[in-house]
Design a protein around this motif. Structure first.
Motif, PDB file in Angstrom:
ATOM      1  N   PRO A 163       0.803  26.625  32.613  1.00  0.00           N
ATOM      2  CA  PRO A 163       0.101  25.728  31.686  1.00  0.00           C
ATOM      3  C   PRO A 163       0.615  24.286  31.733  1.00  0.00           C
ATOM      4  N   VAL A 164       1.905  24.109  31.926  1.00  0.00           N
ATOM      5  CA  VAL A 164       2.453  22.751  32.017  1.00  0.00           C
ATOM      6  C   VAL A 164       2.244  22.193  33.422  1.00  0.00           C
ATOM      7  N   LEU A 165       2.458  23.016  34.447  1.00  0.00           N
ATOM      8  CA  LEU A 165       2.317  22.543  35.820  1.00  0.00           C
ATOM      9  C   LEU A 165       0.894  22.110  36.161  1.00  0.00           C
ATOM     10  N   THR A 166      -0.082  22.700  35.502  1.00  0.00           N
ATOM     11  CA  THR A 166      -1.472  22.406  35.838  1.00  0.00           C
ATOM     12  C   THR A 166      -2.178  21.494  34.833  1.00  0.00           C
ATOM     13  N   THR A 167      -1.466  21.036  33.823  1.00  0.00           N
ATOM     14  CA  THR A 167      -2.093  20.141  32.851  1.00  0.00           C
ATOM     15  C   THR A 167      -2.329  18.766  33.470  1.00  0.00           C
ATOM     16  N   THR A 168      -3.304  18.091  32.944  1.00  0.00           N
ATOM     17  CA  THR A 168      -3.554  16.714  33.389  1.00  0.00           C
ATOM     18  C   THR A 168      -3.057  15.715  32.345  1.00  0.00           C
ATOM     19  N   ASP A 169      -2.142  16.139  31.500  1.00  0.00           N
ATOM     20  CA  ASP A 169      -1.530  15.224  30.531  1.00  0.00           C
ATOM     21  C   ASP A 169      -0.400  14.476  31.235  1.00  0.00           C
ATOM     22  N   PHE A 170      -0.787  13.533  32.067  1.00  0.00           N
ATOM     23  CA  PHE A 170       0.188  12.809  32.872  1.00  0.00           C
ATOM     24  C   PHE A 170       1.071  11.901  32.036  1.00  0.00           C
ATOM     25  N   THR A 171       0.588  11.490  30.884  1.00  0.00           N
ATOM     26  CA  THR A 171       1.434  10.681  30.008  1.00  0.00           C
ATOM     27  C   THR A 171       2.620  11.504  29.535  1.00  0.00           C
ATOM     28  N   ALA A 172       2.393  12.765  29.184  1.00  0.00           N
ATOM     29  CA  ALA A 172       3.500  13.631  28.765  1.00  0.00           C
ATOM     30  C   ALA A 172       4.495  13.817  29.907  1.00  0.00           C
ATOM     31  N   HIS A 173       3.996  14.016  31.119  1.00  0.00           N
ATOM     32  CA  HIS A 173       4.886  14.160  32.278  1.00  0.00           C
ATOM     33  C   HIS A 173       5.692  12.876  32.489  1.00  0.00           C
ATOM     34  N   PHE A 174       5.019  11.729  32.398  1.00  0.00           N
ATOM     35  CA  PHE A 174       5.685  10.450  32.607  1.00  0.00           C
ATOM     36  C   PHE A 174       6.761  10.226  31.555  1.00  0.00           C
ATOM     37  N   GLU A 175       6.426  10.462  30.299  1.00  0.00           N
ATOM     38  CA  GLU A 175       7.384  10.228  29.218  1.00  0.00           C
ATOM     39  C   GLU A 175       8.592  11.151  29.340  1.00  0.00           C
ATOM     40  N   PHE A 176       8.391  12.383  29.771  1.00  0.00           N
ATOM     41  CA  PHE A 176       9.503  13.309  29.969  1.00  0.00           C
ATOM     42  C   PHE A 176      10.435  12.777  31.064  1.00  0.00           C
ATOM     43  N   GLY A 177       9.865  12.390  32.185  1.00  0.00           N
ATOM     44  CA  GLY A 177      10.668  11.858  33.283  1.00  0.00           C
ATOM     45  C   GLY A 177      11.370  10.564  32.907  1.00  0.00           C
ATOM     46  N   LEU A 178      10.663   9.697  32.191  1.00  0.00           N
ATOM     47  CA  LEU A 178      11.260   8.431  31.761  1.00  0.00           C
ATOM     48  C   LEU A 178      12.427   8.685  30.815  1.00  0.00           C
ATOM     49  N   ARG A 179      12.262   9.639  29.901  1.00  0.00           N
ATOM     50  CA  ARG A 179      13.348   9.984  28.978  1.00  0.00           C
ATOM     51  C   ARG A 179      14.569  10.509  29.742  1.00  0.00           C
ATOM     52  N   LEU A 180      14.347  11.355  30.740  1.00  0.00           N
ATOM     53  CA  LEU A 180      15.462  11.858  31.560  1.00  0.00           C
ATOM     54  C   LEU A 180      16.158  10.714  32.288  1.00  0.00           C
ATOM     55  N   LEU A 181      15.372   9.811  32.816  1.00  0.00           N
ATOM     56  CA  LEU A 181      15.932   8.667  33.534  1.00  0.00           C
ATOM     57  C   LEU A 181      16.760   7.792  32.603  1.00  0.00           C
ATOM     58  N   LEU A 182      16.247   7.500  31.423  1.00  0.00           N
ATOM     59  CA  LEU A 182      16.986   6.669  30.468  1.00  0.00           C
ATOM     60  C   LEU A 182      18.240   7.372  29.968  1.00  0.00           C
ATOM     61  N   ASP A 183      18.149   8.684  29.745  1.00  0.00           N
ATOM     62  CA  ASP A 183      19.343   9.445  29.342  1.00  0.00           C
ATOM     63  C   ASP A 183      20.407   9.390  30.436  1.00  0.00           C
ATOM     64  N   GLY A 184      19.982   9.484  31.687  1.00  0.00           N
ATOM     65  CA  GLY A 184      20.913   9.379  32.805  1.00  0.00           C
ATOM     66  C   GLY A 184      21.554   8.001  32.875  1.00  0.00           C
ATOM     67  N   LEU A 185      20.762   6.970  32.630  1.00  0.00           N
ATOM     68  CA  LEU A 185      21.306   5.610  32.627  1.00  0.00           C
ATOM     69  C   LEU A 185      22.329   5.431  31.507  1.00  0.00           C
ATOM     70  N   ARG A 186      22.052   6.030  30.351  1.00  0.00           N
ATOM     71  CA  ARG A 186      23.024   5.964  29.244  1.00  0.00           C
ATOM     72  C   ARG A 186      24.348   6.595  29.671  1.00  0.00           C
ATOM     73  N   ALA A 187      24.275   7.669  30.442  1.00  0.00           N
ATOM     74  CA  ALA A 187      25.485   8.377  30.851  1.00  0.00           C
ATOM     75  C   ALA A 187      26.338   7.577  31.834  1.00  0.00           C
ATOM     76  N   VAL A 188      25.723   6.732  32.651  1.00  0.00           N
ATOM     77  CA  VAL A 188      26.504   5.991  33.644  1.00  0.00           C
ATOM     78  C   VAL A 188      26.879   4.593  33.165  1.00  0.00           C
ATOM     79  N   ARG A 189      26.345   4.193  32.039  1.00  0.00           N
ATOM     80  CA  ARG A 189      26.610   2.854  31.521  1.00  0.00           C
ATOM     81  C   ARG A 189      28.094   2.707  31.218  1.00  0.00           C
ATOM     82  N   ARG A 190      28.648   1.597  31.620  1.00  0.00           N
ATOM     83  CA  ARG A 190      30.087   1.417  31.402  1.00  0.00           C
ATOM     84  C   ARG A 190      30.361   0.893  30.033  1.00  0.00           C
TER      85      ARG A 190
END
Length: 190
Positions: A163-190
């Motif tokens: 159901p998630v892999l085949t959804t066309t809710d690309f905004t939800a996919h984008f926001e999830f990935g963006l959140r992961l990316l920002l969380d990762g950036l928070r982790a490496v921030r000095r």
């Protein structure tokens, strides 16, 4: 090139009067597409350094603006991905994003790599989004093909997440990935 020349009412060869190569034309198109990101850049720049907590919201605003700009044009991400524009719109976006990160305490190297990570994630996601939404040739959609291949095979984990892999809710996919990316950036921030 022929379609563009036809739309302009000239012969294809006449385009080379303005652009030396097809790549030059694509780069100019990419730069023009990113022009609509200027409002987001201006808003982020006007906000200025706001301390620790707001840098991620400013980076997210820029990423969303880039995605929106690319989605506004058929195959926008595909055109943009193949260029290396150094025009004022592209450089303004990059300058703003790197500036936000440097002001937030990221080192120069981290800020530069974060620029690549945010831009590449955004363009890559949007490229896949536009490809999935492109009208097909009457065959199975990507989602339909994935469904058939998954249920026909022995992929219980994929079947559970269809159901998630085949959804066309690309905004939800984008926001999830963006959140992961920002969380990762928070982790490496000095």
């Amino acid at each position: 090139m022929r379609r563009l020349a036809d739309a302009m009412g000239v012969q294809a060869g006449a385009l080379y009067r303005y652009f030396a190569t097809k790549q030059d034309l694509l780069t100019a198109m990419a730069e023009r597409m990113v022009g609509s990101v200027v409002d987001a850049v201006d808003a982020v720049d006007a906000a200025g350094p706001t301390g620790d907590g707001d840098w991620s919201a400013r980076v997210a605003r820029l990423a969303r603006a880039l995605r929106t700009a690319l989605l506004a044009h058929r195959d926008g991400a595909r055109v943009f991905a193949g260029t290396h524009s150094t025009g004022p719109n592209t450089l303004g976006f990059a300058e703003s994003l790197v500036g936000v990160l440097r002001e937030a305490g990221f080192g120069d190297g981290e800020a530069a790599r974060a620029l690549y990570a945010v831009a590449n994630f955004t363009v890559g996601h949007t490229l896949e989004e536009q490809a999935a939404l492109r009208p097909g040739d009457g065959g199975l959609t990507d989602a339909g093909a994935l469904y058939e291949a998954t249920v026909a095979g022995t992929y219980p984990h994929l079947a559970a997440t269809l159901p998630v892999l085949t959804t066309t809710d690309f905004t939800a996919h984008f926001e999830f990935g963006l959140r992961l990316l920002l969380d990762g950036l928070r982790a490496v921030r000095r």
